[in-house]
Design a protein around this motif. Structure first.
Motif, PDB file in Angstrom:
ATOM      1  N   GLY A 176       0.813  -1.211   0.000  1.00 55.41           N
ATOM      2  CA  GLY A 176       0.000   0.000   0.000  1.00 55.41           C
ATOM      3  C   GLY A 176       0.845   1.257   0.000  1.00 55.41           C
ATOM      4  N   TYR A 177       1.193   1.730   1.217  1.00 55.45           N
ATOM      5  CA  TYR A 177       1.811   3.064   1.290  1.00 55.45           C
ATOM      6  C   TYR A 177       3.174   3.135   0.587  1.00 55.45           C
ATOM      7  N   ALA A 178       4.015   2.108   0.786  1.00 57.23           N
ATOM      8  CA  ALA A 178       5.351   2.178   0.172  1.00 57.23           C
ATOM      9  C   ALA A 178       5.248   2.099  -1.358  1.00 57.23           C
ATOM     10  N   ASN A 179       4.517   1.100  -1.859  1.00 62.48           N
ATOM     11  CA  ASN A 179       4.551   0.871  -3.305  1.00 62.48           C
ATOM     12  C   ASN A 179       3.501   1.623  -4.109  1.00 62.48           C
ATOM     13  N   GLN A 180       2.409   2.031  -3.446  1.00 61.05           N
ATOM     14  CA  GLN A 180       1.374   2.728  -4.224  1.00 61.05           C
ATOM     15  C   GLN A 180       1.312   4.216  -3.916  1.00 61.05           C
ATOM     16  N   VAL A 181       2.073   4.653  -2.907  1.00 67.79           N
ATOM     17  CA  VAL A 181       2.108   6.092  -2.617  1.00 67.79           C
ATOM     18  C   VAL A 181       3.528   6.628  -2.818  1.00 67.79           C
ATOM     19  N   LEU A 182       4.437   6.182  -1.961  1.00 63.86           N
ATOM     20  CA  LEU A 182       5.764   6.817  -1.999  1.00 63.86           C
ATOM     21  C   LEU A 182       6.532   6.514  -3.282  1.00 63.86           C
ATOM     22  N   TRP A 183       6.465   5.271  -3.743  1.00 58.90           N
ATOM     23  CA  TRP A 183       7.224   4.921  -4.956  1.00 58.90           C
ATOM     24  C   TRP A 183       6.762   5.765  -6.156  1.00 58.90           C
ATOM     25  N   PRO A 184       5.474   5.729  -6.531  1.00 61.61           N
ATOM     26  CA  PRO A 184       5.082   6.546  -7.693  1.00 61.61           C
ATOM     27  C   PRO A 184       5.230   8.049  -7.440  1.00 61.61           C
ATOM     28  N   LEU A 185       5.006   8.489  -6.207  1.00 62.24           N
ATOM     29  CA  LEU A 185       5.146   9.922  -5.907  1.00 62.24           C
ATOM     30  C   LEU A 185       6.578  10.377  -6.175  1.00 62.24           C
ATOM     31  N   CYS A 186       7.529   9.608  -5.665  1.00 59.46           N
ATOM     32  CA  CYS A 186       8.933  10.010  -5.826  1.00 59.46           C
ATOM     33  C   CYS A 186       9.421   9.831  -7.253  1.00 59.46           C
ATOM     34  N   HIS A 187       8.722   9.010  -8.033  1.00 64.99           N
ATOM     35  CA  HIS A 187       9.109   8.842  -9.440  1.00 64.99           C
ATOM     36  C   HIS A 187       8.228   9.683 -10.372  1.00 64.99           C
ATOM     37  N   ILE A 188       7.505  10.623  -9.779  1.00 67.53           N
ATOM     38  CA  ILE A 188       6.666  11.575 -10.521  1.00 67.53           C
ATOM     39  C   ILE A 188       5.714  10.888 -11.489  1.00 67.53           C
ATOM     40  N   THR A 189       5.133   9.762 -11.072  1.00 68.33           N
ATOM     41  CA  THR A 189       4.098   9.146 -11.897  1.00 68.33           C
ATOM     42  C   THR A 189       2.803   9.281 -11.090  1.00 68.33           C
ATOM     43  N   LEU A 190       2.304  10.515 -11.077  1.00 69.11           N
ATOM     44  CA  LEU A 190       1.227  10.842 -10.138  1.00 69.11           C
ATOM     45  C   LEU A 190      -0.072  10.099 -10.421  1.00 69.11           C
ATOM     46  N   ASP A 191      -0.302   9.735 -11.697  1.00 74.33           N
ATOM     47  CA  ASP A 191      -1.554   9.012 -11.976  1.00 74.33           C
ATOM     48  C   ASP A 191      -1.564   7.633 -11.353  1.00 74.33           C
ATOM     49  N   ARG A 192      -0.409   7.162 -10.925  1.00 65.09           N
ATOM     50  CA  ARG A 192      -0.375   5.836 -10.278  1.00 65.09           C
ATOM     51  C   ARG A 192      -0.417   5.933  -8.753  1.00 65.09           C
ATOM     52  N   VAL A 193      -0.416   7.143  -8.210  1.00 67.20           N
ATOM     53  CA  VAL A 193      -0.444   7.302  -6.748  1.00 67.20           C
ATOM     54  C   VAL A 193      -1.861   7.013  -6.249  1.00 67.20           C
ATOM     55  N   TYR A 194      -1.953   6.211  -5.196  1.00 63.92           N
ATOM     56  CA  TYR A 194      -3.259   5.803  -4.690  1.00 63.92           C
ATOM     57  C   TYR A 194      -3.239   5.905  -3.162  1.00 63.92           C
ATOM     58  N   PHE A 195      -3.858   6.973  -2.658  1.00 63.78           N
ATOM     59  CA  PHE A 195      -3.846   7.183  -1.207  1.00 63.78           C
ATOM     60  C   PHE A 195      -5.022   6.462  -0.567  1.00 63.78           C
ATOM     61  N   ARG A 196      -4.758   5.703   0.475  1.00 62.98           N
ATOM     62  CA  ARG A 196      -5.827   5.141   1.298  1.00 62.98           C
ATOM     63  C   ARG A 196      -5.445   5.370   2.753  1.00 62.98           C
ATOM     64  N   LYS A 197      -6.443   5.702   3.552  1.00 70.53           N
ATOM     65  CA  LYS A 197      -6.183   5.973   4.960  1.00 70.53           C
ATOM     66  C   LYS A 197      -5.533   4.772   5.658  1.00 70.53           C
ATOM     67  N   ARG A 198      -6.052   3.578   5.309  1.00 69.27           N
ATOM     68  CA  ARG A 198      -5.526   2.397   6.013  1.00 69.27           C
ATOM     69  C   ARG A 198      -4.062   2.112   5.622  1.00 69.27           C
ATOM     70  N   PHE A 199      -3.659   2.547   4.411  1.00 69.45           N
ATOM     71  CA  PHE A 199      -2.239   2.384   4.029  1.00 69.45           C
ATOM     72  C   PHE A 199      -1.373   3.159   5.014  1.00 69.45           C
ATOM     73  N   TRP A 200      -1.805   4.405   5.227  1.00 69.84           N
ATOM     74  CA  TRP A 200      -1.016   5.299   6.091  1.00 69.84           C
ATOM     75  C   TRP A 200      -1.003   4.810   7.536  1.00 69.84           C
ATOM     76  N   GLU A 201      -2.187   4.395   8.027  1.00 70.67           N
ATOM     77  CA  GLU A 201      -2.263   3.937   9.421  1.00 70.67           C
ATOM     78  C   GLU A 201      -1.325   2.750   9.646  1.00 70.67           C
ATOM     79  N   ASP A 202      -1.309   1.810   8.699  1.00 75.58           N
ATOM     80  CA  ASP A 202      -0.467   0.627   8.880  1.00 75.58           C
ATOM     81  C   ASP A 202       1.004   0.921   8.584  1.00 75.58           C
ATOM     82  N   TYR A 203       1.238   1.916   7.745  1.00 72.93           N
ATOM     83  CA  TYR A 203       2.635   2.339   7.512  1.00 72.93           C
ATOM     84  C   TYR A 203       3.209   2.857   8.837  1.00 72.93           C
ATOM     85  N   LYS A 204       2.397   3.640   9.550  1.00 70.83           N
ATOM     86  CA  LYS A 204       2.842   4.156  10.847  1.00 70.83           C
ATOM     87  C   LYS A 204       3.081   2.995  11.821  1.00 70.83           C
ATOM     88  N   LYS A 205       2.117   2.046  11.828  1.00 70.95           N
ATOM     89  CA  LYS A 205       2.256   0.905  12.755  1.00 70.95           C
ATOM     90  C   LYS A 205       3.534   0.116  12.443  1.00 70.95           C
TER      91      LYS A 205
END
Ligand code: ADQ
Length: 743
Positions: free
Chosen positions: A103-132
């Motif tokens: 979720g957060y690593a591969n669908q948010v941070l990876w595409p965000l840092c590679h400037i492929t914004l159409d592939r970025v997919y934010f979900r609340k549960r991704f972030w919550e579990d990334y923190k955990k």
């Protein structure tokens, strides 16, 4: 070398490496448990570090049998059979692992840092579990670390870990290497958790990036998002009282290992086998090796290949492209991408193939390294087409495996590697037409140009391998540790301890009196510093100690009646005349002879500059064009062979330094000057360079040493070169007072 460095600097320190991926994975094979080692230069290089230094590696236990082999602290000694450090596994429930990693690593941070914004997919549960997940890692690290531990974190999976660790153990030394690009603020701002991510990363003492651009982009993001102090010149961010240093460390590969594998008999046999299997005996071969990953832009590359065969149809049947692509992520969007790549290859093959030839050979699986180097070595062209990439190690692996030295590297200008690899043909992967023309250009390139470009590339990768990368980072960490332990040793907090009576002032030049600049001939002393020195020389003797030639350093400083030591002290001027000329006549004759030969042999190559400094010499090649670089290296190497018994030849930034093996050092120079001119005086030495260490050691216990940037051998530190002027100004005031007091 690395082992020696670790023994000297890390003995007694507890090194904790943290990464998402583990270096040893236990899996079930049949009824047995098997240990697997993930392929990859980085894992094996870090494994080497921990084998030499000891310590702990904390990573996610993702293997099916990982739990069965650990103790009650989730630890296992590794490497299996010959343990020298501990692997501590972190357990993530399937739900957390899914959201944190996929979720957060591969669908948010990876595409965000590679400037492929159409592939970025934010979900609340991704972030919550990334923190955990980051908290679970933090707990494991804290269990294994003490206040003086050094924690070295890897990559984008663990952004919050540094902050969590800092909150719990404020004295830890924490470094983090960011393997992927860091985007501009204009891109990063779309991240709903931008602030938390930046705050987490600012828990680090050192944050390493692949290239300076990424460090600068990070700083820009902090500027826009947080109320922090930014020192762009020294790349330091101070947030909530904690300083984080940013620095670029371009990652690399084990050059010698690839070279050795590529020149082995096994590689030669593998090449024969591969050529036979794919009927590649005739014609040219192009190679692409990638994880099956949209940022590597396989589709763009295939489109360029398709267009190439359309526009240069006479090459049909004469060039074959081999695409090796290993699927490493097994979910969407990777499944669709894999399908699209497969379909496009089938379409290209259908369109251009003849009865006994097809344009693209597709190998969609992992290939063992020994086999991989065979592919690299036999390929006339290596292609890297990433639309954005932190570094790209395939480019360097291709170069190191080019044992025959005539392959051409086509490299995306959007990969970090393009910053370093002069000699490659740079391509904009979005410009498919330009890309296809470049393939044509690579094929048509004259043999001599191919060879000289490849020689430049090989020299670059050889000189900057993975061990240098590790040593550079560890060196920076050691310096940071020292600076932290030296709290209270900042010079401006200790001015009352600086002797101003009966003092002898020694000053280095480059990086101390003069700021470090691109080219050494542009290093001038600022006017204000010269004025201060003119005032100061009335109160105390001054000596300038430099690696430059005596005449050069005298002219640059331009102050009469002071002492100058050039060539690290082999030439000394006492204020009126030269009193030391430590030339061995024999060495000078040999140097003259060598320089004469170098001038003759290098004359046909434009842009070489031979600088004769009397006792030492520098051969500058910054202005040599890439196409002549191979010829330059060959001629240089050939000419200096046979002189290595008299001279030490070292490489700097586009320069070779030639010095007599018996040359003096700055420590000996200071001792000699003190003995002659300052017997009862108290030396103060200010320097910034590793060559100043000898001087710091020489005055230990009988004077005061000050290092710009900090050094464990020095008594005090200054944070930056500009502070030298401030210190000298203060010294003028203090000395005046002391002169009056003595009246
Ligand atoms: P990657 O994107 O994974 O990592 P990259 O630099 O492209 O890394 O290297 C890929 C590695 O996988 C190479 O060592 C290559 O040999 C290997 N590989 C690829 N396909 C293979 C196959 N079919 N079989 C066997 N091996 C294969 C991130 C960043 C990069 C950065 C690295 C290191 O995205 O920009 O260079 O980390 O910091």
């Amino acid at each position: 070398m690395l082992r020696l460095f670790l023994e000297e600097n890390f003995s007694g320190k507890n090194l904790v490496v943290v990464s998402n991926r583990e270096p040893y994975i236990h899996k079930k094979v049949g009824t047995q448990i098997k240990v697997d080692r993930p392929a990859g230069g980085l894992t094996s290089a870090l494994d080497d570090v921990l084998r030499a230094a000891g310590g702990i590696w904390v990573a996610w236990g993702s293997g099916s049998r990982d739990k069965d082999v650990v103790d009650n602290k989730s630890c296992i000694p590794v490497p299996p059979g010959n343990p020298s450090y501990t692997l501590k596994r972190v357990w993530l429930s399937p739900g957390i692992a899914e959201n944190y990693y996929h979720g957060y690593a591969n669908q948010v941070l990876w595409p965000l840092c590679h400037i492929t914004l159409d592939r970025v997919y934010f979900r609340k549960r991704f972030w919550e579990d990334y923190k955990k997940a980051n908290r679970i890692f933090a707990k494991a690290v804290l269990e294994e670390s003490s206040d003086d531990s050094i924690v070295w974190i890897h990559d984008y999976h663990l952004c919050l870990l540094p902050g969590f660790l800092r909150d719990c153990k404020s004295d830890l030394t924490i470094a983090h290497f960011w393997h992927i690009p860091w985007p501009d603020w204009g891109v990063f701002r779309v991240c709903p958790q931008a602030k938390e991510i930046l705050e987490g990363l600012l828990g680090n003492d050192l944050l390493g990036f692949q290239i300076p651009l990424f460090a600068k982009s990070f700083m820009d993001c902090v500027k826009e998002c947080l109320d922090a102090d930014l020192d762009y010149q020294n790349a330091v961010v101070t947030y909530k009282g904690h300083a984080t240093r940013l620095k670029a460390f371009p990652i690399s590969i084990d050059y010698q290992k690839f070279h050795a594998m590529a020149t082995s008999r096994r590689a030669v046999n593998a090449i024969k086998r591969i050529k036979q299997k794919h009927r590649l005996d005739q014609g040219y071969i192009g190679i692409g090796v990638d994880r099956l990953e949209y940022t590597k832009a396989l589709i763009k590359r295939l489109q360029a290949i398709d267009l190439f065969f359309e526009r240069y149809a006479r090459y049909r049947g004469r060039v074959t492209f081999i695409q090796i692509a290993v699927p490493t992520r097994t979910k969407e969007p990777y499944l669709s991408y894999q399908k699209a790549v497969g379909e496009l290859i089938a379409r290209i093959n259908g369109k251009h193939a003849t009865t006994d030839w097809k344009p693209v050979v597709y190998i969609d699986k992992k290939v063992e390294h020994q086999e991989l180097v065979a592919y690299y070595r036999m390929a006339d062209i290596g292609i890297i087409s990433s639309v954005y990439d932190g570094m790209n190690l395939v480019a360097k692996e291709y170069v190191a495996s080019q044992a025959d030295g005539h392959g051409v590297l086509i490299l995306s200008e959007l990969a970090g590697a393009a910053e370093e690899l002069e000699g490659a043909l740079l391509v904009n992967p979005y410009d498919v037409e330009g890309f296809s023309d470049l393939i044509y250009k690579a094929l048509k390139m004259p043999h001599t140009e191919k060879a000289s470009r490849m020689a430049v590339l090989r020299q670059q990768v050889r000189a900057n391998d993975i061990y240098k990368w590790i040593a550079d980072i560890l060196h920076e960490i050691v310096n940071i540790c020292w600076m932290k332990s030296a709290t209270g040793r900042y010079l401006f907090d200790n001015l009352d301890r600086i002797p101003v009576k009966n003092t002898f002032l020694f000053l280095d030049y480059d990086g101390t009196l003069s700021p470090i600049v691109e080219s050494p001939d542009k290093a001038f002393i600022p006017g204000e510093i010269r004025d201060i020195l003119l005032r100061l020389k009335k109160h105390m003797p001054i000596a300038i100690i430099s690696g430059r030639a005596l005449e050069d350093i005298k002219e640059r400083v331009g102050i009469e009646d002071i002492i100058y030591a050039g060539n690290h002290g082999a030439e000394i001027w006492n204020g009126r005349r030269q009193v030391v000329r430590r030339h061995s006549a024999g060495d000078r004759d040999r140097l003259e002879e060598l320089l004469r030969r170098l001038r003759e042999d290098l004359m046909p190559i434009q842009g070489v500059m031979v600088e004769d400094k009397g006792i030492t010499a520098s051969i500058h090649f910054r202005k040599v064009s890439p196409k002549d670089m191979g010829a330059f290296f060959d001629a240089f190497r050939e000419t200096v062979r046979g002189y290595e018994d008299t001279f030490r030849i070292t490489a700097g930034k586009k320069v070779f330094e030639i010095r007599p093996l018996k040359a003096w050092n700055k420590g000996k120079a200071v001792s000699w000057i003190m003995e002659k001119f300052g017997k009862r005086k108290m030396p103060i030495y200010v320097g910034d360079d590793t060559t100043d260490e000898d001087a710091f050691k020489a005055i230990k216990g009988r004077g005061v040493s000050i290092c710009v940037g900090g050094n464990p051998e020095a008594d005090y530190y200054l944070k930056r070169q500009e502070e030298v002027g401030e210190f000298l100004e203060q010294l003028t005031g203090l000395s005046k007072i002391s002169s009056f007091a003595n009246l």
